[in-house]
Structure formats: C-alpha cells, structure tokens
Design an enzyme around this catalytic site. Sequence first.
Site, short mmCIF file in Angstrom:
data_model
loop_
_atom_site.label_atom_id
_atom_site.label_comp_id
_atom_site.label_asym_id
_atom_site.label_seq_id
_atom_site.Cartn_x
_atom_site.Cartn_y
_atom_site.Cartn_z
N ASP A 21 0.83 -1.21 0.00
CA ASP A 21 0.00 0.00 0.00
C ASP A 21 0.86 1.26 0.00
O ASP A 21 1.97 1.26 0.53
CB ASP A 21 -0.91 -0.03 1.24
CG ASP A 21 -2.09 0.93 1.10
OD1 ASP A 21 -2.30 1.46 0.01
OD2 ASP A 21 -2.80 1.13 2.11
N HIS A 38 2.92 2.95 -8.87
CA HIS A 38 2.76 1.51 -9.10
C HIS A 38 4.00 0.96 -9.80
O HIS A 38 4.49 -0.11 -9.46
CB HIS A 38 1.52 1.23 -9.97
CG HIS A 38 0.22 1.63 -9.32
ND1 HIS A 38 -0.07 1.30 -8.01
CD2 HIS A 38 -0.86 2.31 -9.78
CE1 HIS A 38 -1.28 1.77 -7.71
NE2 HIS A 38 -1.77 2.39 -8.76
N LEU A 132 10.77 -20.93 -4.01
CA LEU A 132 9.73 -20.03 -3.50
C LEU A 132 8.45 -20.12 -4.34
O LEU A 132 8.51 -20.15 -5.56
CB LEU A 132 10.26 -18.58 -3.55
CG LEU A 132 9.27 -17.48 -3.18
CD1 LEU A 132 8.96 -17.50 -1.69
CD2 LEU A 132 9.81 -16.10 -3.57
#
Length: 261
Positions: A21, A38, A132
């Site tokens: 955020d 972004h 991962l």
Amino acid sequence: MATKEQINKERLPGHVAIIMDGNGRWAKKRGNQRIFGHKEGVKSVRETVEAAADLGISHITLYAFSRENWNRPKHEIEALMSLLISTIDREIKTLIENNIRLLCIGDITGLPDNVRGKIAEAKKKTENNTGLNLVLALNYSARWELAEAMRNFGNDVKQGRTEDDLDNDTVKKYLTTKDIPDPDLLIRTSGECRLSNFLLWQLAYTELYFTEVLWPDFRKENFYEAIVDYQNRERRFGKTSGQLKDQNESNKKKNNAPHYG
Ligand code: FPP
C-alpha cells in the site's frame, strides 16, 4: 533497519502475505501520476521476492489487485493491467532461473483475456519449480472467496455430500488457497492498519506487522525488519505462555534423548 544476519534461519515464517500500500501517495508526494508509484512499486516487489527466495521462505502472497480495485479510474486499472503483463514478460526468465513457482488466487476468470493468457503461460512455465512459491492475489477479495466456498459446498451437498463433517479442513478445501499454507506473517505498508478484505479466513492466527514505509520505498532491509519483529513474538495459538514453555522444554528433551536400538 534490520540486516539479513539478524534473522534466525531456524524460525523463518513459512508464508508471508503482503498488502502493498502507498503507491499513490508516494507518487503524489513527488507531484506525479499514481501509476508512477505503481511502476516504482514493481521494484519493491522484485526486492522482496529476491529476499524471500534467498532466505528460503516457502510462500509469499502479494495483494496485487483486489475486487474493489475495479472502482478506480479506468485509466489506472488499464495501466495496472499493462504493468502486470510487462512485469511478467520481463521477469519470467528470472523466475525460472531462480526456481520460483508462480501461483494465483482470486477470480482469474474476471481478468482481461490478455492478462489471463499471460498468467496461464507464466504458471505453466514455472509449474515444476520447487523453490519459493510466489502467489499473486488478483481480482481477489476474501468475502467473495468465502461466498464462493459456501456456494460450491451447497452445490456439493445438493449432489449428495453430507454437511455433518463440515470443519476447518473442509472449509479450507473450498478456498482458492486450498493448496497454500496459512500465512505466518502479514505485512502492510503505508501506515494503514486494516485487512481490506484480504485472506480473512487464512489470517486467523497470523502475526500482523504494520509499517509507515510506503510500498515503493520498501526494500530488503524493511522485509528483514518485519521478519525479525515476527521472530520476537510468541505465537500461542490459544495456549498459555507457560504451556508453550513446557512444550518447548519437552521438545528439547525429546531431541536430546539418546536413541537406543
Ligand atoms: C496500493 O497502493 C497498490 C495497488 C492497488 C497495486 C499494487 C501493484 C503493484 C505494486 C504493481 C504490480 C504488481 C506486480 C505483482 C507485478 P495505492 O494505489 O492504494 O496507494 P495509495 O493508498 O497511496 O493511494
């Protein structure tokens, strides 16, 4: 800020979920359009994924686009979708080289065709990777997921399954996270302290970590700091502190006990 050396490798969180955020505010502070934030946020995604893979963390889930995000201006949604495609295109080689498997949660059917296609291709290319697991939450919201689960369970009951055995494990099987362990640690950046419809069922026992750092400023050291903080917490899962101490002592004894035969 923490360093990698401060982390106890024996007590890593298996699954870290992140609410990224503050991109818009980061851009605004610099007099730029939100999309600039972004784009810069993708650098933080890269840093965090690299750090998680390097530490040997098993799952990382990023809240990349919520169902509520459709309410944003059309041009911002389009820019976010393009950013997703270009990021996957640019990073797919690195994902493969680093043994990272890409997974998605959320209503993928509701995404534009080109995004869906790109994700399907990247999932396929990385499906045999064993390092991962990078989980992207796309067109995701927890209440949608729970409503879907109820709907699907109801349909199965109509088809003849019994509801008598409905327990936590059964519910899990109906969620988009059915093959993913619950998060051990949730990180939310930018100083907001709420869950915003993210993994509401799965976060039941998760340690929550909130930081003022805006997502585009989030670096490996910030990630390490969250993990160090997590490692200083006592996870009781409803038990008392005393019970946990006894349990640890008994585990230690078991591990040190001589083995005969
Ligand atoms: C929240 O910041 C961020 C988002 C809704 C999108 C996150 C997307 C990225 C970091 C880029 C793409 C990700 C991947 C995985 C390739 P905000 O816009 O709500 O910020 P604000 O609260 O300051 O307005």
